[in-house]
Scaffold this motif. Structure first.
Motif, mmCIF file in Angstrom:
data_model
loop_
_atom_site.group_PDB
_atom_site.id
_atom_site.type_symbol
_atom_site.label_atom_id
_atom_site.label_comp_id
_atom_site.label_asym_id
_atom_site.label_seq_id
_atom_site.Cartn_x
_atom_site.Cartn_y
_atom_site.Cartn_z
ATOM 1 N N LYS A 46 0.852 -1.183 0.000
ATOM 2 C CA LYS A 46 0.000 0.000 0.000
ATOM 3 C C LYS A 46 0.890 1.236 0.000
ATOM 4 C CE LYS A 46 -4.051 -1.971 2.240
ATOM 5 N NZ LYS A 46 -4.968 -1.891 3.408
ATOM 6 N N GLY A 47 0.898 1.932 -1.093
ATOM 7 C CA GLY A 47 1.751 3.103 -1.240
ATOM 8 C C GLY A 47 2.312 3.169 -2.642
ATOM 9 N N ASN A 48 2.734 4.348 -3.033
ATOM 10 C CA ASN A 48 3.189 4.567 -4.407
ATOM 11 C C ASN A 48 4.527 5.292 -4.441
ATOM 12 O OD1 ASN A 48 0.635 3.580 -5.492
ATOM 13 N ND2 ASN A 48 -0.241 5.504 -4.773
ATOM 14 N N ARG B 13 1.506 22.939 9.510
ATOM 15 C CA ARG B 13 2.373 21.812 9.209
ATOM 16 C C ARG B 13 1.528 20.670 8.641
ATOM 17 N NH1 ARG B 13 7.460 19.946 10.694
ATOM 18 N NH2 ARG B 13 7.652 17.681 10.829
ATOM 19 N N PRO B 14 1.925 20.098 7.506
ATOM 20 C CA PRO B 14 1.116 19.038 6.879
ATOM 21 C C PRO B 14 0.974 17.810 7.780
ATOM 22 C CG PRO B 14 2.703 19.927 5.320
ATOM 23 C CD PRO B 14 3.047 20.504 6.657
ATOM 24 N N ARG B 15 -0.223 17.300 7.823
ATOM 25 C CA ARG B 15 -0.526 16.155 8.679
ATOM 26 C C ARG B 15 0.337 14.946 8.319
ATOM 27 N NH1 ARG B 15 -5.359 15.806 7.182
ATOM 28 N NH2 ARG B 15 -6.201 17.244 8.723
ATOM 29 N N TYR B 16 0.581 14.750 7.024
ATOM 30 C CA TYR B 16 1.324 13.574 6.583
ATOM 31 C C TYR B 16 2.737 13.912 6.100
ATOM 32 C CZ TYR B 16 -3.253 11.400 6.867
ATOM 33 O OH TYR B 16 -4.468 10.931 7.313
ATOM 34 N N GLU C 75 -2.826 6.059 1.760
ATOM 35 C CA GLU C 75 -1.651 5.415 1.177
ATOM 36 C C GLU C 75 -0.511 6.418 1.063
ATOM 37 O OE1 GLU C 75 -2.313 3.507 -2.522
ATOM 38 O OE2 GLU C 75 -3.650 1.973 -1.698
ATOM 39 N N PRO C 76 0.676 6.089 1.567
ATOM 40 C CA PRO C 76 1.814 7.012 1.468
ATOM 41 C C PRO C 76 2.315 7.128 0.042
ATOM 42 C CG PRO C 76 2.501 4.926 2.434
ATOM 43 C CD PRO C 76 1.014 4.864 2.297
ATOM 44 N N ILE D 65 6.048 0.269 4.051
ATOM 45 C CA ILE D 65 5.410 -0.550 5.098
ATOM 46 C C ILE D 65 5.444 0.184 6.434
ATOM 47 C CG2 ILE D 65 5.680 -2.659 6.459
ATOM 48 C CD1 ILE D 65 6.562 -4.057 3.842
ATOM 49 N N ARG D 66 6.579 0.834 6.734
ATOM 50 C CA ARG D 66 6.675 1.626 7.972
ATOM 51 C C ARG D 66 5.657 2.764 7.972
ATOM 52 N NH1 ARG D 66 12.256 1.757 6.933
ATOM 53 N NH2 ARG D 66 12.118 4.012 6.554
ATOM 54 N N LEU D 67 5.536 3.439 6.836
ATOM 55 C CA LEU D 67 4.633 4.584 6.752
ATOM 56 C C LEU D 67 3.165 4.166 6.838
ATOM 57 C CD1 LEU D 67 6.489 6.556 3.944
ATOM 58 C CD2 LEU D 67 6.194 7.315 6.316
#
Length: 521
Positions: A3-5, A215-218, A337-338, A328-330
């Motif tokens: 999950k993530g790009n 400050r951006p949440r992510y 999705e990070p 995976i950590r994120l």
């Protein structure tokens, strides 16, 4: 599937190094970039598109000055001879590097065939890749002007942006939505001028987002958006350091080709003169490997293409495995999705790091296996239903993170010259004094002003390489600007032959519009 790009973003740019004289140093810059970077990059993307097992996706910014070189018929007509001279050198020079010589000869022949097959129409090939949704093409400021240093005259910034958009429309038959901001440099309020020009997204260095308000949440792992509807992505240093760093990253692998050892330095001047080169300078013929970091240039070992190929496969595999661990950590701490943003200068891939295009090819091949989805910036915005509203922080990706690389004792004098010339251009375009007979003159004055603003020359002055050339370029364009603008102000008559000569040398931006410099009322 993880999950993530991962979004790989390349910035393809050269300053306006067109020269009427064949065999110039500036011409070498362009032709070396063709055979080492742009042609191999197109080959890599086109091969990946034809493969059923690959899903190639990158975002690439093609600067207006680079595009002007790619479509220039004078330069196109010289390219084949330039390559032929290098092939002749490889065929006639005695060297211990047999494998490397054969490999480079094959490489040059393949790139030459690639050039001939498309009749030098690289822009058309990029266009087809975008139609196939393999790439998302960004524009850049017209001449790569460092926008924070032009902000005293907002119209000067607007002209950089709108000229770029107009040129992109002319060449690609569509308006760009994204832009590679020169040096990823941002200042407060730039988003307003971007939005006015139809530009909706760009990449900033990490601190441009991390210091945003609020400050951006992510953090870096999701885009932010300003109230003017412009989105910004942040560079992730963890995803970029292994690729761009020759000291700590993959390009420093001992098996890879050594950039600084060039046959042009090794050959006697008598041999260079036989091929029409009257001074020692790089030819783009590199036959040695990095060996070890402590090995002096003269003791480098011959390049082994097979060993380099094996190394690049391992490095691409390692890169993707590390990105998978990172995603995976994120995932564990994010509700969405990070997204990893990995921006680079395009010429890293092939020019500075010869194996770079093969590295990209291996990423395309191995990404499915590692469960990592490659994505373009445009696609990333489509899959983010909600984006946090933030104001980015002033920043750049240059040394120090702000503007000091382009504003220091070596180049600060230029800023005042830009300001004076910019004010004069704005005044001339705003006061309704331009008669029909002077339209050609004011347009050419605009070209000269834009060309003088190229950040490349400021960069060279700071870096201390070919500084005489950089200073000559700046002064030439400013001298031409003032000569043209004073012709209009003084209502004098310009020598038509002189104007034609200037137009012939600086034949860029055919759709340039003086309206872009007109002050808003």
């Amino acid at each position: 599937m993880t999950k993530g790009n991962l979004a790989i973003v390349l910035h393809a740019h050269l300053p306006y190094v067109r020269s009427e004289e064949p065999g110039s140093l500036e011409e070498d810059w362009f032709f070396q970039a063709l055979v080492e970077c742009y042609l191999p990059l197109l080959e890599t993307l086109e091969e990946a598109l034809r493969s059923k097992d690959q899903e190639p996706k990158i975002t690439i910014g093609l600067s207006p000055t680079l595009l002007s070189l790619l479509e220039d018929e004078v330069l196109k007509n010289r390219f084949e001879k330039w390559v032929a001279i290098r092939l002749e050198v490889l065929n006639t020079s005695e060297t211990e590097c047999i494998k490397a010589t054969l490999h480079l000869r094959d490489h040059l022949k393949r790139q030459l065939d690639s050039w001939k097959n498309c009749r030098g129409d690289l822009i058309g090939r990029f266009k087809k890749l975008e139609t196939s949704e393999v790439i998302d093409i960004l524009t850049c400021a017209a001449t790569h002007g460092y926008l924070p240093l032009l902000r005293e005259n907002p119209e000067a910034v607007r002209a950089q942006l709108k000229t770029a958009v107009r040129e992109h429309q002319r060449l690609f038959m569509k308006s760009p939505l994204g832009i590679w901001l020169p040096e990823c440099a941002y200042y407060e309020g730039l988003d307003e001028l971007m939005a006015e020009s139809g530009l909706r997204y760009a990449v900033l260095d990490g601190h441009g987002l991390l210091n945003a308000d609020p400050r951006p949440r992510y953090g870096l792992y999701a885009p932010i958006c300003t109230r003017r509807g412009v989105a910004f992505f942040g560079r992730d240093s963890e995803s970029t350091l292994p690729v761009w760093s020759a000291k700590d990253g993959y390009p420093g692998n001992p098996n890879y080709r050594e950039f600084h050892r060039d046959l042009g330095w090794d050959l006697p001047i008598e041999e260079l003169r036989k091929i029409g080169i009257n001074e020692k300078r790089p030819l783009g013929i590199k036959l040695f490997k990095i060996s070890s970091k402590n090995t002096s240039l003269e003791k480098k070992q011959p390049y082994d293409p097979q060993a380099a190929t094996e190394s690049v496969e391992k490095d691409a595999e390692n890169y993707l495995k590390e990105r998978k661990k990172q995603l995976i950590r994120l995932e564990e701490s994010m509700q969405i999705e990070p997204l990893l943003i990995a921006p680079f200068d395009a010429e890293l891939f092939g020019h500075w790091w010869f194996e770079g295009p093969k590295f990209l090819s291996n990423l395309f091949i191995q990404s499915k296996k590692e469960g990592i989805k490659l994505i373009t910036l445009k696609e990333a915005l489509k899959v983010k239903p909600q984006i946090q509203l933030c104001n980015p922080s002033p920043s750049s990706w240059g040394q120090g993170g702000f503007h000091n690389y382009w504003l220091n004792k070596s180049n600060a004098w230029i800023v005042n010259e830009w300001s004076k010339a910019g004010r004069e251009m704005i005044s001339s375009c705003s006061e309704g004094l331009i008669e029909e007979s002077n339209i050609k003159i004011i347009k050419q004055a605009g070209r000269e002003l834009l060309l003088s603003q190229s950040s490349d020359w400021s960069f060279i002055l700071k870096a201390g390489t070919t500084t005489e050339l950089a200073r000559e370029r700046i002064n030439l364009h400013l001298k031409r600007f003032w000569m043209l603008i004073n012709t209009i102000k003084n209502k004098s008559i310009i020598n038509s032959n002189l104007l034609e000569e200037i137009e012939k040398e600086d034949c860029i931006f055919p759709l340039i519009s003086p309206i872009d410099w007109k002050k808003k009322t």
